[in-house]
Design a protein around this motif. Structure first.
Motif, PDB file in Angstrom:
ATOM      1  N   LEU A  52     -27.214 -18.288   6.460  1.00 53.87           N
ATOM      2  CA  LEU A  52     -26.054 -17.626   7.062  1.00 53.87           C
ATOM      3  C   LEU A  52     -25.957 -17.957   8.537  1.00 53.87           C
ATOM      4  O   LEU A  52     -26.966 -18.185   9.193  1.00 53.87           O
ATOM      5  N   LYS A  53     -24.734 -17.945   9.024  1.00 55.62           N
ATOM      6  CA  LYS A  53     -24.486 -17.990  10.459  1.00 55.62           C
ATOM      7  C   LYS A  53     -23.996 -16.613  10.862  1.00 55.62           C
ATOM      8  O   LYS A  53     -23.429 -15.879  10.051  1.00 55.62           O
ATOM      9  N   ARG A  54     -24.213 -16.251  12.103  1.00 52.84           N
ATOM     10  CA  ARG A  54     -23.804 -14.927  12.574  1.00 52.84           C
ATOM     11  C   ARG A  54     -22.308 -14.683  12.350  1.00 52.84           C
ATOM     12  O   ARG A  54     -21.891 -13.596  11.992  1.00 52.84           O
ATOM     13  N   SER A  55     -21.512 -15.719  12.485  1.00 52.01           N
ATOM     14  CA  SER A  55     -20.065 -15.569  12.310  1.00 52.01           C
ATOM     15  C   SER A  55     -19.664 -15.359  10.847  1.00 52.01           C
ATOM     16  O   SER A  55     -18.534 -14.965  10.571  1.00 52.01           O
ATOM     17  N   GLU A  56     -20.563 -15.614   9.904  1.00 55.21           N
ATOM     18  CA  GLU A  56     -20.263 -15.481   8.485  1.00 55.21           C
ATOM     19  C   GLU A  56     -20.670 -14.134   7.890  1.00 55.21           C
ATOM     20  O   GLU A  56     -20.356 -13.857   6.733  1.00 55.21           O
ATOM     21  N   ILE A  57     -21.367 -13.308   8.650  1.00 58.23           N
ATOM     22  CA  ILE A  57     -21.903 -12.060   8.114  1.00 58.23           C
ATOM     23  C   ILE A  57     -20.805 -11.187   7.534  1.00 58.23           C
ATOM     24  O   ILE A  57     -20.881 -10.750   6.383  1.00 58.23           O
ATOM     25  N   SER A  58     -19.780 -10.932   8.294  1.00 62.18           N
ATOM     26  CA  SER A  58     -18.730 -10.032   7.847  1.00 62.18           C
ATOM     27  C   SER A  58     -18.030 -10.556   6.596  1.00 62.18           C
ATOM     28  O   SER A  58     -17.797  -9.800   5.647  1.00 62.18           O
TER      29      SER A  58
END
Length: 64
Positions: A52-58
């Motif tokens: 995961l990337k931080r921008s993909e969490i949501s």
């Protein structure tokens, strides 16, 4: 399809389909909120380890 495990319950990315009615929707919302918070607490290296990337969490938690 993404599966998030919360305790003994598994929440799948299919909208609010955990159970019938309002109680199921509230449980789904609470489980996803907790999962999003827990993932956001991880550092970038650990997120990369699980793909995961931080921008993909949501988007991964809420299915957006």
């Amino acid at each position: 399809m993404t599966t998030i495990t919360y305790g003994r319950e598994a929440v799948r990315n299919r909208g609010f389909s955990m159970g019938p009615g309002l109680i199921g929707r509230v449980k789904t919302y609470m489980a996803r909120s907790k999962a999003e918070h827990q993932l956001s607490q991880l550092d970038d290296r650990l997120l990369a380890d699980i793909g995961l990337k931080r921008s993909e969490i949501s988007s991964m938690v809420w299915g957006e």
